[in-house]
Scaffold this active site. Structure first.
Site, mmCIF file in Angstrom:
data_model
loop_
_atom_site.group_PDB
_atom_site.id
_atom_site.type_symbol
_atom_site.label_atom_id
_atom_site.label_comp_id
_atom_site.label_asym_id
_atom_site.label_seq_id
_atom_site.Cartn_x
_atom_site.Cartn_y
_atom_site.Cartn_z
ATOM 1 N N ASP A 105 65.083 -95.666 71.767
ATOM 2 C CA ASP A 105 66.133 -96.422 70.878
ATOM 3 C C ASP A 105 67.465 -96.831 71.634
ATOM 4 O O ASP A 105 67.746 -96.081 72.572
ATOM 5 C CB ASP A 105 66.058 -95.564 69.591
ATOM 6 C CG ASP A 105 67.005 -94.349 69.743
ATOM 7 O OD1 ASP A 105 66.763 -93.499 70.626
ATOM 8 O OD2 ASP A 105 67.958 -94.076 69.209
ATOM 9 N N GLU A 148 66.765 -90.997 69.407
ATOM 10 C CA GLU A 148 67.765 -90.108 69.903
ATOM 11 C C GLU A 148 69.231 -90.506 69.725
ATOM 12 O O GLU A 148 70.008 -89.183 69.582
ATOM 13 C CB GLU A 148 67.446 -90.011 71.471
ATOM 14 C CG GLU A 148 68.201 -88.988 72.187
ATOM 15 C CD GLU A 148 69.624 -89.148 72.835
ATOM 16 O OE1 GLU A 148 70.276 -88.338 73.439
ATOM 17 O OE2 GLU A 148 69.859 -90.456 72.664
#
Length: 412
Positions: free
Chosen positions: A83, A178
């Site tokens: 991400d 994350e």
């Protein structure tokens, strides 16, 4: 080592997929578009020859490079996240390649006069003569942490293609979310089955980190009372004024822009206010656990003092811990840091050991039973339009991964 153009092509194929995460979402992954890259990565791991490739219902990816030695070797893992930060848009990333960087200003976007300059970003001067990948000035790049993914995949591909390099069983893990603090929340450490791991999620070449912030998020809610301003005397309570008093009561010099090294801070990152109600969102950070707890207590104490001043509850504070300093989990197994140091030196890199002014999946994984220091991925200026990564730094990171695999399998 891995062909330079092949690495560039792989990295660009990742960063041009929008994987921005969303802190307001309650799903995992937090955005459906993260599946686009996750599914592609799972297929790529199969294509390069890894085994036990899996992707679960939350988009966590795991795979195995089987051992090619007969003697007993620890199982080592390498982890990165796919991400990108919601701090700045990751949609329609258009990477630029700067060959043989000359140490001067890089015009990212002429139309908008956006310039990446060594006058402001001095680290650029470390990479004269190198190949840089930058943004076009309108998005982030996504080297955090797609550089790490490109390095892990490339290192595994290299080891598959060079069986003369001896190594034990290696596990690969890629995570969603994350950037919003949830990358390790649903990571199945038992399924991963590694003795220890490394996140490839650091910045400049040589970084090796095994301590990070203790972290919490705080939501401060202030209640006011809206009354027609023409008849408000003695009746109106403006929540924004109370919120301002609260903000100004926290130590002004203990903010991100005034701190460095192991110094902690309070960071006000969002304000939404009207007369009737104001909400402040903070992050709280400190490497020292006692100082961390004291910061949380200070935020609550200031609220209590304002409530006493107004003789009613006008302000409330909700604090949630996010992650802790992994140092206490790494120190008992410092040989895993020493192995990474040795791998860097073998690659001609001087290790740069320092505390992380942030967190990684590794901090949470360490507390879940998987000791997990952090190694450089090569990028700079994360989360914004000035992000860049030197290709040569990524190549060195690949070399470090291969060296770790080889050194861990060397008979003592």
């Amino acid at each position: 080592m891995i062909d330079k153009q092949h690495l560039i092509n792989r990295f660009i194929s990742y960063v041009t997929v929008d994987t921005e995460s969303d802190p307001e979402s309650e799903t995992t992954p937090s955005t459906a578009k993260q599946w686009d890259l996750a599914n592609a990565l799972a297929q790529e791991l199969k294509d390069i020859g890894l085994t036990e490739v899996s992707i679960d219902e939350n988009a966590y990816i795991m795979a195995t490079l089987p051992a090619n030695v007969d003697h007993e070797v620890p199982v080592i893992g390498f982890v990165s996240h796919f991400d990108t930060s919601p701090d700045f848009t990751g949609a329609n990333v258009k990477p630029r390649i700067v060959e043989n960087y000359d140490g001067k200003d890089i015009v990212l976007n002429e139309a908008e006069n956006i310039v990446l300059s060594p006058d402001y970003f001095e680290d650029l001067l470390l990479y004269k003569g190198k190949t840089l990948i930058t943004t076009d000035g309108t998005t982030l790049l996504g080297a955090d942490d797609k550089a790490g993914i490109a390095e892990i995949v490339s290192a595994m591909e290299y080891l598959v293609n060079h069986p003369e390099i001896k190594h034990g069983k290696i596990r690969v893990g890629f995570t969603p979310d994350e950037e919003i603090g949830r990358g390790a929340h649903k990571f199945d450490v038992e399924k991963f089955g590694a003795d220890w791991a490394y996140t490839m999620d650091g910045s400049q070449i040589g970084e090796l980190e095994y301590e990070n912030f203790n972290a919490a998020g705080a939501v401060v809610t202030v209640k006011g009372k809206i009354v027609h301003p023409g008849y408000a005397k003695g009746k109106m309570v403006n929540s924004m004024y109370i919120a301002t008093d609260y903000i100004n009561s926290l130590p002004r010099m203990e903010t991100p822009e005034h701190t460095e090294g192991r110094e902690g801070f309070f960071h006000l990152h969002t304000i939404k206010g009207e007369v009737d109600s104001t909400k402040l969102q903070y992050i709280i950070r400190d490497h020292d656990r006692e100082h961390f707890e004291a910061r949380k207590e200070m935020m609550q104490q200031l609220a209590d003092e304002l409530n006493a001043q107004y003789e009613k509850e006008v302000i409330s504070v909700e604090i949630k811990d996010q992650y802790y300093n992994m140092r206490e989990k790494i120190e008992p197994v410092m040989h895993i840091v020493e192995l990474a140091e040795k791998a860097m030196k073998k690659a001609g890199i001087e290790p740069l050991i320092k505390p992380i002014r942030g967190g990684t999946d590794g901090s949470q994984l360490s507390f879940k039973g998987l000791p997990c220091p952090n190694i450089f991925a090569g990028g700079h200026n994360f989360h914004g339009r000035f992000e860049y990564v030197p290709v040569e730094s990524m190549q060195k990171a690949i070399e470090v991964i291969v060296n770790i695999a080889q050194l861990a399998a060397t008979k003592k």
